[in-house]
Write a protein that holds these residues in place. Structure first.
Motif, PDB file in Angstrom:
ATOM      1  N   ILE A  12       5.310  -3.758   6.931  1.00 45.70           N
ATOM      2  CA  ILE A  12       5.816  -4.417   5.731  1.00 45.70           C
ATOM      3  C   ILE A  12       5.356  -5.873   5.703  1.00 45.70           C
ATOM      4  O   ILE A  12       4.924  -6.387   4.672  1.00 45.70           O
ATOM      5  CB  ILE A  12       7.354  -4.329   5.675  1.00 45.70           C
ATOM      6  CG1 ILE A  12       7.795  -2.871   5.511  1.00 45.70           C
ATOM      7  CG2 ILE A  12       7.903  -5.195   4.541  1.00 45.70           C
ATOM      8  CD1 ILE A  12       9.294  -2.688   5.513  1.00 45.70           C
ATOM      9  N   HIS A  13       5.445  -6.545   6.843  1.00 43.75           N
ATOM     10  CA  HIS A  13       4.989  -7.937   6.924  1.00 43.75           C
ATOM     11  C   HIS A  13       3.501  -8.025   6.586  1.00 43.75           C
ATOM     12  O   HIS A  13       3.085  -8.907   5.817  1.00 43.75           O
ATOM     13  CB  HIS A  13       5.239  -8.487   8.335  1.00 43.75           C
ATOM     14  CG  HIS A  13       4.493  -9.740   8.637  1.00 43.75           C
ATOM     15  ND1 HIS A  13       4.888 -10.978   8.172  1.00 43.75           N
ATOM     16  CD2 HIS A  13       3.351  -9.958   9.352  1.00 43.75           C
ATOM     17  CE1 HIS A  13       4.038 -11.901   8.592  1.00 43.75           C
ATOM     18  NE2 HIS A  13       3.096 -11.314   9.312  1.00 43.75           N
ATOM     19  N   LYS A  14       2.683  -7.145   7.142  1.00 42.91           N
ATOM     20  CA  LYS A  14       1.248  -7.185   6.879  1.00 42.91           C
ATOM     21  C   LYS A  14       0.945  -6.921   5.413  1.00 42.91           C
ATOM     22  O   LYS A  14       0.013  -7.491   4.842  1.00 42.91           O
ATOM     23  CB  LYS A  14       0.528  -6.171   7.763  1.00 42.91           C
ATOM     24  CG  LYS A  14       0.550  -6.540   9.248  1.00 42.91           C
ATOM     25  CD  LYS A  14      -0.154  -5.493  10.089  1.00 42.91           C
ATOM     26  CE  LYS A  14      -0.154  -5.874  11.564  1.00 42.91           C
ATOM     27  NZ  LYS A  14      -0.819  -4.838  12.395  1.00 42.91           N
ATOM     28  N   ASP A  15       1.753  -6.063   4.773  1.00 43.83           N
ATOM     29  CA  ASP A  15       1.539  -5.775   3.364  1.00 43.83           C
ATOM     30  C   ASP A  15       1.856  -7.001   2.507  1.00 43.83           C
ATOM     31  O   ASP A  15       1.127  -7.324   1.562  1.00 43.83           O
ATOM     32  CB  ASP A  15       2.407  -4.592   2.932  1.00 43.83           C
ATOM     33  CG  ASP A  15       2.229  -4.261   1.460  1.00 43.83           C
ATOM     34  OD1 ASP A  15       1.114  -3.890   1.081  1.00 43.83           O
ATOM     35  OD2 ASP A  15       3.215  -4.384   0.699  1.00 43.83           O
ATOM     36  N   ILE A  16       2.940  -7.712   2.844  1.00 42.23           N
ATOM     37  CA  ILE A  16       3.338  -8.895   2.074  1.00 42.23           C
ATOM     38  C   ILE A  16       2.304 -10.005   2.217  1.00 42.23           C
ATOM     39  O   ILE A  16       1.936 -10.679   1.252  1.00 42.23           O
ATOM     40  CB  ILE A  16       4.729  -9.384   2.521  1.00 42.23           C
ATOM     41  CG1 ILE A  16       5.792  -8.342   2.163  1.00 42.23           C
ATOM     42  CG2 ILE A  16       5.064 -10.732   1.882  1.00 42.23           C
ATOM     43  CD1 ILE A  16       7.166  -8.680   2.697  1.00 42.23           C
ATOM     44  N   PHE A  17       1.803 -10.215   3.442  1.00 42.89           N
ATOM     45  CA  PHE A  17       0.870 -11.305   3.710  1.00 42.89           C
ATOM     46  C   PHE A  17      -0.585 -10.854   3.666  1.00 42.89           C
ATOM     47  O   PHE A  17      -1.446 -11.521   4.231  1.00 42.89           O
ATOM     48  CB  PHE A  17       1.175 -11.917   5.081  1.00 42.89           C
ATOM     49  CG  PHE A  17       2.399 -12.802   5.100  1.00 42.89           C
ATOM     50  CD1 PHE A  17       2.277 -14.175   4.947  1.00 42.89           C
ATOM     51  CD2 PHE A  17       3.656 -12.256   5.251  1.00 42.89           C
ATOM     52  CE1 PHE A  17       3.386 -14.982   4.962  1.00 42.89           C
ATOM     53  CE2 PHE A  17       4.784 -13.062   5.260  1.00 42.89           C
ATOM     54  CZ  PHE A  17       4.648 -14.431   5.110  1.00 42.89           C
TER      55      PHE A  17
END
Length: 255
Positions: free
Chosen positions: A205-210
């Protein structure tokens, strides 16, 4: 989810300006000026309050300042965004250091946003900024840094994404960008501050947001007198347009 990243984009960075014991007024248009200040803003999400205080760094060649902001309160009563409510939208703390010998600054930037459906989510980053020689009416300040994302954790296997009553370190990211200042007259100036962010490590999820996030900030400012200015800001990213971004008008006073 992507739009929530707009709160990470720094505001105009305080500027390189040597102060003396008499606290001479500093150039408030300089994206690198350090001075004690207070500000208030009206935004699509409510009201903002900002307080900045300089401090003694213990060195004659460096300057320092702490800035604390409360953003987006009284939004249901005064804001116009569909998501505005009367609670605080976000908090921000910044610490600035400036080396007068080489025009290089550094900043610690901590943000905590309270978003519907995502709980409390934040970031903390450290970055360097370098003032380049002036080119006519244009000044450029390249920036590079890295940080961490943190916040409440949710059970993503549930349809209602229930919070797990704990905070986690979601991942790391880097940021590269630039502050710019364009003088229009001796009292009017423009800023354009693009920032590119990408994940280094962390959850999916973090990688998708950033993931290759390009943030934009523009502002137009008018210096009313030596101590006071009024500024208009707009923030958006590649997943939203200018009209759907965050907008605010703020008044700043130098003590």
């Amino acid at each position: 989810m992507k739009k929530s990243l707009l709160f990470l984009l720094p505001l105009a960075l305080p500027a390189i300006a040597e102060t003396d014991n008499e606290q001479e007024l500093q150039d408030m248009s300089d994206p690198l000026a350090v001075y004690t200040q207070a500000g208030a803003g009206y935004t699509d999400k409510g009201l903002n309050i900002k307080v900045g205080q300089t401090y003694d760094t213990g060195s004659d060649t460096t300057l320092g300042m702490n800035v604390f902001e409360i953003k987006g309160f009284a939004g249901e009563a005064l804001g116009w965004a569909d998501t505005a409510d009367n609670s605080i939208d976000s908090l921000r703390y910044r610490n600035f250091g400036v080396d007068l010998t080489n025009g290089r600054g550094s900043q610690v930037d901590v943000n905590l946003a309270f978003t519907d459906g995502n709980g409390a989510q934040g970031s903390a980053s450290y970055s360097f900024i370098q003032a380049l020689p002036k080119m006519g009416p244009v000044m450029l300040y390249p920036l590079a840094g890295a940080g961490v994302a943190f916040g409440e954790t949710f059970d993503t296997t549930r349809d209602d994404a229930q919070a797990l009553d704990r905070w986690d370190l979601h991942g790391t990211f880097y940021v590269v960008g630039m502050y710019s200042k364009i003088d229009v007259t001796d009292k009017i100036w423009l800023n354009y501050n693009p920032m590119f962010m990408d994940s280094i490590s962390g959850s999916d999820i973090h990688k998708d947001i950033f993931d290759n996030e390009l943030l934009h900030e523009v502002s137009a400012s008018y210096q009313i007198n030596g101590r006071t200015n009024i500024r208009y800001f707009a923030n958006w990213n590649q997943d939203s347009n200018f009209a759907d971004g965050d907008h605010r008008v703020e008044v700043n006073y130098q003590f």
